[in-house]
Structures are given as C-alpha cells and as structure tokens.
Scaffold this active site. Structure first.
Site, PDB file in Angstrom:
ATOM      1  N   GLY A  11      -6.389  18.161   6.963  1.00  0.00           N
ATOM      2  CA  GLY A  11      -6.801  19.505   7.756  1.00  0.00           C
ATOM      3  C   GLY A  11      -8.283  19.864   7.635  1.00  0.00           C
ATOM      4  O   GLY A  11      -8.353  21.119   7.503  1.00  0.00           O
ATOM      5  N   LEU A  85       0.875  14.525  13.905  1.00  0.00           N
ATOM      6  CA  LEU A  85       0.918  13.035  14.040  1.00  0.00           C
ATOM      7  C   LEU A  85       2.394  12.823  14.758  1.00  0.00           C
ATOM      8  O   LEU A  85       2.809  11.641  15.334  1.00  0.00           O
ATOM      9  CB  LEU A  85       0.983  12.117  13.112  1.00  0.00           C
ATOM     10  CG  LEU A  85      -0.532  11.986  12.147  1.00  0.00           C
ATOM     11  CD1 LEU A  85      -0.579  11.237  11.211  1.00  0.00           C
ATOM     12  CD2 LEU A  85      -1.376  11.564  13.312  1.00  0.00           C
ATOM     13  N   HIS A 104      -8.873  13.274  19.507  1.00  0.00           N
ATOM     14  CA  HIS A 104      -8.791  11.978  19.253  1.00  0.00           C
ATOM     15  C   HIS A 104      -9.986  11.298  18.858  1.00  0.00           C
ATOM     16  O   HIS A 104     -11.014  11.425  19.388  1.00  0.00           O
ATOM     17  CB  HIS A 104      -8.194  11.172  20.356  1.00  0.00           C
ATOM     18  CG  HIS A 104      -7.782   9.730  20.174  1.00  0.00           C
ATOM     19  ND1 HIS A 104      -6.420   9.488  19.506  1.00  0.00           N
ATOM     20  CD2 HIS A 104      -8.525   8.824  20.333  1.00  0.00           C
ATOM     21  CE1 HIS A 104      -6.492   8.175  19.362  1.00  0.00           C
ATOM     22  NE2 HIS A 104      -7.562   7.367  19.910  1.00  0.00           N
ATOM     23  N   ASP A 145      -2.161  10.360  24.593  1.00  0.00           N
ATOM     24  CA  ASP A 145      -3.656  10.110  24.647  1.00  0.00           C
ATOM     25  C   ASP A 145      -4.181  10.227  26.392  1.00  0.00           C
ATOM     26  O   ASP A 145      -5.204   9.660  26.323  1.00  0.00           O
ATOM     27  CB  ASP A 145      -4.237   9.172  23.997  1.00  0.00           C
ATOM     28  CG  ASP A 145      -4.056   9.429  22.589  1.00  0.00           C
ATOM     29  OD1 ASP A 145      -3.984  10.618  21.861  1.00  0.00           O
ATOM     30  OD2 ASP A 145      -3.915   8.478  21.740  1.00  0.00           O
TER      31      ASP A 145
HETATM   32  C1  GAR Z   1      -8.953  13.375  12.802  1.00  0.00           C
HETATM   33  O1  GAR Z   1      -9.896  12.503  12.685  1.00  0.00           O
HETATM   34  C2  GAR Z   1      -8.555  13.233  14.135  1.00  0.00           C
HETATM   35  O2  GAR Z   1      -9.172  12.795  15.269  1.00  0.00           O
HETATM   36  C3  GAR Z   1      -7.240  12.100  13.826  1.00  0.00           C
HETATM   37  O3  GAR Z   1      -6.766  12.562  12.739  1.00  0.00           O
HETATM   38  C4  GAR Z   1      -7.730  13.103  11.861  1.00  0.00           C
HETATM   39  C5  GAR Z   1      -7.452  14.324  11.102  1.00  0.00           C
HETATM   40  O4  GAR Z   1      -8.251  14.734  10.004  1.00  0.00           O
HETATM   41  N1  GAR Z   1      -6.367  12.296  14.756  1.00  0.00           N
HETATM   42  C6  GAR Z   1      -5.768  11.285  15.587  1.00  0.00           C
HETATM   43  O5  GAR Z   1      -6.067  10.040  15.236  1.00  0.00           O
HETATM   44  C7  GAR Z   1      -4.666  11.733  16.670  1.00  0.00           C
HETATM   45  N2  GAR Z   1      -4.465  10.488  17.353  1.00  0.00           N
HETATM   46  P1  GAR Z   1      -8.223  16.099   9.525  1.00  0.00           P
HETATM   47  O6  GAR Z   1      -6.766  16.023   8.812  1.00  0.00           O
HETATM   48  O7  GAR Z   1      -9.225  15.840   8.310  1.00  0.00           O
HETATM   49  O8  GAR Z   1      -8.547  17.125  10.299  1.00  0.00           O
END
Ligand code: GAR
Length: 192
Positions: A11, A85, A104, A145
């Site tokens: 988060g 997710l 992404h 995506d």
């Molecule tokens: C982020 O890097 C986002 O780009 C990725 O999850 C991470 C969440 O980080 N999302 C994906 O890969 C979606 N396909 P966070 O929980 O620290 O914000």
C-alpha cells in the site's frame, strides 16, 4: 470527486494517494478496498482514518452487482487500483467505463498481462537485459493491462541493476506520477 482505492499489498502507492488528495484538494478518498485483511495497506488506511471495505474473490466475481451497488451508493466517481491483484469483473468495468485506473510497473504493452505483477515484472525485465523500464497508468478494460494509456514514465537500467534495485527506481516513479495521472483522469472527467 469521490475516489475509492483498491489495493492488495503493502500500500505504499495508496498511502501516497491518500497524502496527495488531502482534504480540500480536487478529490476525496472515500474508501480503501482490499481483498486481504493482513495487507500493509490496511494499516496505512487506518492511519489516514479511511473506511476499509474487505472483498473476497468469491464476492467480487460471483456477486459483482452487490459490490457495484455499494460503490454507486457511496457516489464513487473514480476507482484507483494500487497493487490490486484480483481481476476486475466485466460487470464492474461496464458500471464504471473510463473510471477505473490501474498502475503497472512496466512500459506497457511490454511485460503486461495475466500473472505479470510486482517483482515478477522486474525479474523478467532484468533477465531480458532491457536498457529501460518504467511505469504505465491506464484505464481498465476487460483485458489485463490493455486499456487506453493515460501516462508513462521511463527510467534507465544500468548494468549493475538487479530486480530489487529496479523495483526501487520504479517505486520512486510511481509515487511521483500516479497521483499526477489520477489528477489528469479527474480533469478529463470534469471536462466531459
Ligand atoms: C506497484 O509496484 C504496482 O505497480 C504493482 O504492485 C505494486 C504495489 O505496490 N502493480 C502491479 O504489478 C499490477 N499488475 P504498493 O502496494 O507498495 O503500492
């Protein structure tokens, strides 16, 4: 503009968005939605005194309409996925056309699609000896995506970079540019 954040993990992006859209700014973060009660984002949402709504995969995919009713009832203008997710069901996409954003961690269309998230993306980029990576913010449609892009930002990859160091570079870009991309999407909604 009422914005709901969906997040499954740590988060850090959700926190940046809650910080950025503080009271008195162009958007109000009304709820944080998560599918994991133990996710870091839950603690961050509590810190910002945001309401948290938990949703299971079953509820999201088998009873999307009750969840859509909740979002509509809360007068949701925009949904922002920040490391969420679960696949967004088609009913939810149809109920919020051009009103769901995703972040992404690659330069889409490269390294996107089902199963490509977080460190998996960075490992693939490093394994392929790419010279650049970056972030993409896009609207969500029925395919993983594939929705229209709102913003991309890139960073260079040095020979000594690892998946972990690339993840740090990408996270810095995300924290700066995701709030800006959300502002762009809000401005677009306000002018249509
Ligand atoms: C982020 O890097 C986002 O780009 C990725 O999850 C991470 C969440 O980080 N999302 C994906 O890969 C979606 N396909 P966070 O929980 O620290 O914000």
């Amino acid at each position: 503009m009422n914005v709901v954040i969906f997040a499954s993990g740590e988060g850090s992006n959700a926190e940046r968005i809650m910080e950025h859209f503080a009271p008195g700014t162009m958007a109000r973060i009304t709820w944080v939605v998560s599918n994991r009660e133990e996710a870091g984002v839950v603690h961050r949402a509590r810190k910002f005194k945001k309401g948290i709504q938990f949703i299971s995969t079953g509820t999201l995919h088998e009873m999307p309409n009750s969840f859509i009713d909740f979002l509509k009832c809360e007068k949701t203008d925009l949904i922002v996925l920040a490391g969420f997710l679960l696949k967004i069901p088609p009913e939810l996409v149809a109920a919020f056309p051009n009103r769901i954003l995703n972040l992404h961690p690659s330069l889409l269309p490269a390294y996107g699609g089902k199963g490509m998230y977080g460190m998996k993306v960075h490992r693939a980029v490093i394994d392929n000896m790419e010279k650049k990576s970056g972030i993409s913010v896009h609207y969500v449609n029925e395919e993983y995506d594939k929705g229209e892009l709102i913003l991309q930002q890139s960073c260079d990859i040095e020979n000594e970079d690892t998946a972990e160091s690339l993840a740090q570079k990408i996270q810095q870009l995300e924290h700066i540019y995701y709030p800006k991309a959300i502002e762009l999407a809000i401005q677009k909604l306000q002018t249509t």
